[in-house]
Each structure stands twice: as C-alpha cells, then as structure tokens.
Design a protein around this motif. Structure first.
Motif, short mmCIF file in Angstrom:
data_model
loop_
_atom_site.label_atom_id
_atom_site.label_comp_id
_atom_site.label_asym_id
_atom_site.label_seq_id
_atom_site.Cartn_x
_atom_site.Cartn_y
_atom_site.Cartn_z
N GLY A 52 2.14 2.74 5.11
CA GLY A 52 2.75 3.89 4.46
C GLY A 52 2.70 3.70 2.96
O GLY A 52 2.21 2.69 2.45
N TRP A 53 3.25 4.68 2.25
CA TRP A 53 3.29 4.65 0.79
C TRP A 53 4.68 5.05 0.33
O TRP A 53 5.20 6.10 0.69
CB TRP A 53 2.25 5.61 0.22
N MET A 54 5.28 4.17 -0.47
CA MET A 54 6.62 4.41 -0.99
C MET A 54 6.54 4.92 -2.43
O MET A 54 5.92 4.29 -3.28
CB MET A 54 7.45 3.12 -0.95
N PHE A 55 7.17 6.05 -2.67
CA PHE A 55 7.29 6.63 -4.01
C PHE A 55 8.73 6.44 -4.46
O PHE A 55 9.66 6.87 -3.76
CB PHE A 55 6.97 8.12 -3.99
N ARG A 56 8.91 5.81 -5.61
CA ARG A 56 10.26 5.60 -6.17
C ARG A 56 10.33 6.22 -7.56
O ARG A 56 9.42 6.04 -8.37
CB ARG A 56 10.58 4.11 -6.24
N GLU A 63 14.90 4.21 0.02
CA GLU A 63 15.15 4.53 -1.38
C GLU A 63 13.89 5.16 -1.96
O GLU A 63 12.93 4.46 -2.26
CB GLU A 63 15.52 3.27 -2.16
N GLY A 64 13.88 6.45 -2.10
CA GLY A 64 12.71 7.18 -2.59
C GLY A 64 12.13 8.02 -1.47
O GLY A 64 12.86 8.54 -0.62
N PHE A 65 10.81 8.15 -1.47
CA PHE A 65 10.10 8.90 -0.44
C PHE A 65 9.05 8.00 0.19
O PHE A 65 8.17 7.49 -0.50
CB PHE A 65 9.42 10.14 -1.04
N LEU A 66 9.12 7.82 1.50
CA LEU A 66 8.15 7.04 2.26
C LEU A 66 7.25 8.00 3.03
O LEU A 66 7.74 8.79 3.84
CB LEU A 66 8.86 6.10 3.23
N PHE A 67 5.95 7.97 2.75
CA PHE A 67 4.98 8.81 3.43
C PHE A 67 4.09 7.95 4.32
O PHE A 67 3.68 6.87 3.91
CB PHE A 67 4.07 9.52 2.40
N TYR A 68 3.79 8.46 5.51
CA TYR A 68 2.83 7.77 6.38
C TYR A 68 2.22 8.79 7.34
O TYR A 68 2.79 9.85 7.60
CB TYR A 68 3.49 6.62 7.15
N ALA A 69 1.04 8.46 7.82
CA ALA A 69 0.38 9.29 8.81
C ALA A 69 0.77 8.79 10.20
O ALA A 69 0.93 7.58 10.41
CB ALA A 69 -1.14 9.24 8.63
N MET A 70 0.91 9.72 11.13
CA MET A 70 1.21 9.32 12.50
C MET A 70 0.14 8.34 12.97
O MET A 70 -1.02 8.47 12.62
CB MET A 70 1.22 10.55 13.42
#
Length: 127
Positions: A86-90, A74-81
């Motif tokens: 990670g970081w969740m943007f909602r 739900e939203g955008f989950l960003f993470y580095a390989m």
C-alpha cells in the motif's frame, strides 16, 4: 489538476476549503499509483473535509466500501484489492501567510510541501 473535477468536488462538498483541497490533491496523486481498472481502497482515521476531497478525486465512497475508517491509521492509506503493498500519505505542516488564500496555495503547491508518500504493507484481508 483536473479543474472540472475540482469544481464538481467543491459543489458536492458545499464549499471550497483547505481540507477538501488537500484531500483532492492527495486523491489525484494516489490515482497515478494504481492502474485504472484496479479496485482501490482507502483507509483513514479522519472524518473531515479532506475525506470528501479524496473520495471525489478517486471515485471512492463509504457506501461501496472503498473508503474505510480505522482509528489507528494516521493519514490516508491506499491499496489495491489483492495487493500486499500500500501507500501511506501523511500531511505536512504548511505555513500560510494571513493574506494568502489557503485553498489556492494548496492547489498550486508542490506536492512535497503538502504531504509525504511512503510504501507500506496493505491491511490483511478480512476473512
């Protein structure tokens, strides 16, 4: 805000709209979290204009596997390989007056009015 990149984003997307503006703002903010040389992955359940904004701001694409879709996110989950965090943007609900231009409002608004950012676990790498 990178105005030149915003203009290229609108040109590529085909029109300026609230969705692409919000995605662009999220992508610009997410870029600040990661080192320039890190390979960043974004996972979302969305398939709308906001995805184009994120992809443009971050340099991500479905074709190279850096933009992925998962209906459980739900939203955008960003993470580095190779990173466990990670970081969740909602999205947050934004009230827009009828006479206001939602695109200009989103581009100028304080980020705290538009979305939340929370640390989270990165997805487990596929074998």
């Amino acid at each position: 805000m990178n105005k030149e990149l915003w203009e290229k984003t609108v040109e590529k997307h085909g029109h300026a709209c609230a969705g692409v503006a919000l995605g662009f703002r999220i992508g610009e903010e997410a870029k600040k979290i990661f080192e320039e040389d890190e390979k960043v992955i974004c996972v979302t359940s969305l398939k709308n204009c906001a995805v184009d904004g994120v992809c443009s701001a971050m340099g991500l694409s479905v074709e190279d596997g850096t933009m992925r879709f998962d209906p459980s996110v739900e939203g955008f989950l960003f993470y580095a390989m190779d990173d466990e965090e990670g970081w969740m943007f909602r999205f947050k609900k934004l009230e827009v007056a009828k006479e206001a231009d939602p695109v200009l409002l989103i581009l100028a608004a304080n980020k705290d009015m538009l979305y939340s950012i929370e640390p989270c676990d990165a997805p487990v790498a596929e074998a």
